[in-house]
Write a protein that holds these residues in place. Structure first.
Motif, PDB file in Angstrom:
ATOM      1  N   MET B   1     -16.120 -18.332  25.199  1.00 43.23           N
ATOM      2  CA  MET B   1     -15.513 -18.500  23.907  1.00 43.23           C
ATOM      3  C   MET B   1     -13.999 -17.845  24.378  1.00 43.23           C
ATOM      4  O   MET B   1     -13.668 -17.377  25.478  1.00 43.23           O
ATOM      5  N   TYR B   2     -13.023 -18.166  23.430  1.00 45.59           N
ATOM      6  CA  TYR B   2     -11.562 -17.721  23.548  1.00 45.59           C
ATOM      7  C   TYR B   2     -11.375 -16.482  22.464  1.00 45.59           C
ATOM      8  O   TYR B   2     -11.633 -16.673  21.305  1.00 45.59           O
ATOM      9  N   VAL B   3     -10.786 -15.509  23.179  1.00 41.78           N
ATOM     10  CA  VAL B   3     -10.466 -14.327  22.215  1.00 41.78           C
ATOM     11  C   VAL B   3      -9.023 -14.267  22.009  1.00 41.78           C
ATOM     12  O   VAL B   3      -8.320 -14.447  23.073  1.00 41.78           O
ATOM     13  N   ILE B   4      -8.633 -13.749  20.877  1.00 43.23           N
ATOM     14  CA  ILE B   4      -7.023 -12.884  20.621  1.00 43.23           C
ATOM     15  C   ILE B   4      -7.464 -11.635  20.383  1.00 43.23           C
ATOM     16  O   ILE B   4      -8.212 -11.523  19.304  1.00 43.23           O
ATOM     17  N   LEU B   5      -7.124 -10.635  20.958  1.00 39.57           N
ATOM     18  CA  LEU B   5      -7.253  -9.140  20.801  1.00 39.57           C
ATOM     19  C   LEU B   5      -5.926  -8.652  20.510  1.00 39.57           C
ATOM     20  O   LEU B   5      -4.910  -8.690  21.387  1.00 39.57           O
ATOM     21  N   VAL B   6      -5.916  -7.674  19.415  1.00 39.39           N
ATOM     22  CA  VAL B   6      -4.700  -6.995  18.981  1.00 39.39           C
ATOM     23  C   VAL B   6      -5.269  -5.740  18.850  1.00 39.39           C
ATOM     24  O   VAL B   6      -6.371  -5.422  18.216  1.00 39.39           O
ATOM     25  N   TYR B   7      -4.515  -4.653  19.660  1.00 41.49           N
ATOM     26  CA  TYR B   7      -4.971  -3.261  19.082  1.00 41.49           C
ATOM     27  C   TYR B   7      -3.781  -2.327  18.771  1.00 41.49           C
ATOM     28  O   TYR B   7      -2.614  -2.748  18.793  1.00 41.49           O
ATOM     29  N   ASP B   8      -4.177  -1.307  18.183  1.00 38.50           N
ATOM     30  CA  ASP B   8      -3.202  -0.433  17.706  1.00 38.50           C
ATOM     31  C   ASP B   8      -4.008   1.078  18.084  1.00 38.50           C
ATOM     32  O   ASP B   8      -4.828   1.546  17.431  1.00 38.50           O
ATOM     33  N   PHE B   9      -3.380   1.502  19.177  1.00 36.84           N
ATOM     34  CA  PHE B   9      -3.959   2.848  19.824  1.00 36.84           C
ATOM     35  C   PHE B   9      -2.799   3.963  19.851  1.00 36.84           C
ATOM     36  O   PHE B   9      -1.720   3.745  19.642  1.00 36.84           O
ATOM     37  N   ASP B  10      -3.267   5.099  19.424  1.00 34.35           N
ATOM     38  CA  ASP B  10      -2.386   6.427  19.558  1.00 34.35           C
ATOM     39  C   ASP B  10      -1.597   6.416  20.965  1.00 34.35           C
ATOM     40  O   ASP B  10      -2.493   5.935  21.925  1.00 34.35           O
ATOM     41  N   GLU B  11      -0.086   7.037  20.869  1.00 29.84           N
ATOM     42  CA  GLU B  11       0.320   6.740  22.119  1.00 29.84           C
ATOM     43  C   GLU B  11      -0.649   7.476  23.363  1.00 29.84           C
ATOM     44  O   GLU B  11      -0.488   6.934  24.440  1.00 29.84           O
ATOM     45  N   SER B  12      -1.273   8.350  23.097  1.00 25.53           N
ATOM     46  CA  SER B  12      -1.978   9.285  24.299  1.00 25.53           C
ATOM     47  C   SER B  12      -2.995   8.566  24.830  1.00 25.53           C
ATOM     48  O   SER B  12      -3.565   8.685  25.671  1.00 25.53           O
ATOM     49  N   ARG B  13      -3.459   7.263  24.117  1.00 31.29           N
ATOM     50  CA  ARG B  13      -4.521   6.552  24.618  1.00 31.29           C
ATOM     51  C   ARG B  13      -4.202   5.004  25.133  1.00 31.29           C
ATOM     52  O   ARG B  13      -4.990   4.288  25.535  1.00 31.29           O
ATOM     53  N   VAL B  14      -3.161   4.516  24.700  1.00 30.67           N
ATOM     54  CA  VAL B  14      -2.636   3.225  24.753  1.00 30.67           C
ATOM     55  C   VAL B  14      -2.650   2.764  26.322  1.00 30.67           C
ATOM     56  O   VAL B  14      -3.077   1.615  26.442  1.00 30.67           O
ATOM     57  N   ASN B  15      -2.399   3.631  27.047  1.00 32.71           N
ATOM     58  CA  ASN B  15      -2.298   3.128  28.570  1.00 32.71           C
ATOM     59  C   ASN B  15      -3.812   2.771  28.955  1.00 32.71           C
ATOM     60  O   ASN B  15      -3.894   2.022  29.774  1.00 32.71           O
ATOM     61  N   ARG B  16      -4.592   3.732  28.544  1.00 30.48           N
ATOM     62  CA  ARG B  16      -5.932   3.466  29.012  1.00 30.48           C
ATOM     63  C   ARG B  16      -6.478   2.062  28.353  1.00 30.48           C
ATOM     64  O   ARG B  16      -7.229   1.379  29.105  1.00 30.48           O
ATOM     65  N   ALA B  17      -6.346   1.782  27.223  1.00 27.46           N
ATOM     66  CA  ALA B  17      -6.503   0.652  26.440  1.00 27.46           C
ATOM     67  C   ALA B  17      -6.008  -0.573  27.042  1.00 27.46           C
ATOM     68  O   ALA B  17      -6.581  -1.474  27.324  1.00 27.46           O
ATOM     69  N   LEU B  18      -4.798  -0.303  27.711  1.00 27.92           N
ATOM     70  CA  LEU B  18      -3.997  -1.469  28.282  1.00 27.92           C
ATOM     71  C   LEU B  18      -4.579  -1.833  29.636  1.00 27.92           C
ATOM     72  O   LEU B  18      -5.005  -2.869  29.850  1.00 27.92           O
ATOM     73  N   GLN B  19      -4.932  -0.842  30.356  1.00 29.04           N
ATOM     74  CA  GLN B  19      -5.753  -0.951  31.482  1.00 29.04           C
ATOM     75  C   GLN B  19      -7.087  -1.713  31.639  1.00 29.04           C
ATOM     76  O   GLN B  19      -7.273  -2.712  32.105  1.00 29.04           O
ATOM     77  N   THR B  20      -7.566  -1.191  30.554  1.00 24.77           N
ATOM     78  CA  THR B  20      -9.004  -1.927  30.091  1.00 24.77           C
ATOM     79  C   THR B  20      -9.038  -3.363  29.703  1.00 24.77           C
ATOM     80  O   THR B  20      -9.567  -4.229  30.308  1.00 24.77           O
ATOM     81  N   CYS B  21      -8.060  -3.602  28.827  1.00 24.96           N
ATOM     82  CA  CYS B  21      -7.911  -4.888  28.273  1.00 24.96           C
ATOM     83  C   CYS B  21      -7.448  -5.791  29.386  1.00 24.96           C
ATOM     84  O   CYS B  21      -7.923  -6.970  29.490  1.00 24.96           O
ATOM     85  N   ARG B  22      -6.647  -5.416  30.337  1.00 27.24           N
ATOM     86  CA  ARG B  22      -6.008  -6.328  31.492  1.00 27.24           C
ATOM     87  C   ARG B  22      -7.006  -6.634  32.383  1.00 27.24           C
ATOM     88  O   ARG B  22      -6.933  -7.595  33.024  1.00 27.24           O
ATOM     89  N   LYS B  23      -8.177  -5.853  32.197  1.00 25.32           N
ATOM     90  CA  LYS B  23      -9.161  -6.467  33.438  1.00 25.32           C
ATOM     91  C   LYS B  23      -9.968  -7.636  32.988  1.00 25.32           C
ATOM     92  O   LYS B  23     -10.424  -8.324  33.565  1.00 25.32           O
ATOM     93  N   TYR B  24      -9.907  -8.016  31.495  1.00 25.36           N
ATOM     94  CA  TYR B  24     -10.677  -9.078  30.971  1.00 25.36           C
ATOM     95  C   TYR B  24      -9.837 -10.033  30.518  1.00 25.36           C
ATOM     96  O   TYR B  24     -10.260 -11.204  30.364  1.00 25.36           O
ATOM     97  N   LEU B  25      -8.468  -9.874  29.965  1.00 20.04           N
ATOM     98  CA  LEU B  25      -7.738 -10.681  29.264  1.00 20.04           C
ATOM     99  C   LEU B  25      -6.284 -10.586  29.858  1.00 20.04           C
ATOM    100  O   LEU B  25      -5.924  -9.763  30.596  1.00 20.04           O
TER     101      LEU B  25
END
Lengths: 85, 85
Positions: B1-25
């Motif tokens: 399947m194809y996904v579009i993911l949009v997130y809104d993370f607190d500044e203190s957690r956004v880098n971890r979220a970015l690294q995680t998402c870049r592993k998959y998308l």
């Protein structure tokens, strides 16, 4: 047509972008908007946003023929009232 | 399947979220990711994000059967290398 709009505006312009998008679409997360929109209104929205945009401001708009088959999953807190579901 | 993911993370957690998402998308704009993904990897991605999420952090994922009919318009500067087009 159904659109998903995501923007990235400089802090100094983001409020104007928000007010503009809310005239046409439903605000579903900090920088995300969705909704059914006509060709005419879609054109007008883009023109208004272009007039606001400067420098590294960026808008991505995903166009779907209909929102009927669009599935969504939301993790955590929905940023805004989510009345498009 | 194809996904579009949009997130809104607190500044203190956004880098971890970015690294995680870049592993998959593919990273297409500051808080936007896209790509083809298997059910298994989709499940793993959501689990990893849930472990990071706190408070008002929010993720919206749009699921499409395929990205083939997905049309995009980009206004202004693309936030990141846009190799999904």
């Amino acid at each position: 047509m159904y659109v998903i709009l995501v923007y990235d505006f400089d802090e100094s312009r983001v409020n104007r972008a928000l007010q503009t998008c809310r005239k046409y679409l439903t605000w579903v997360q900090r920088s995300v908007f969705e909704g059914e929109i006509s060709e005419g209104k879609f054109y007008a929205l883009k023109e208004e946003l272009r007039r606001i945009m400067r420098g590294k401001d960026s808008v991505i708009i995903y166009l779907l023929e209909t929102g009927r088959y669009l599935k969504r999953e939301v993790l955590g807190e929905e940023g805004q009232p989510f009345n498009v579901l």
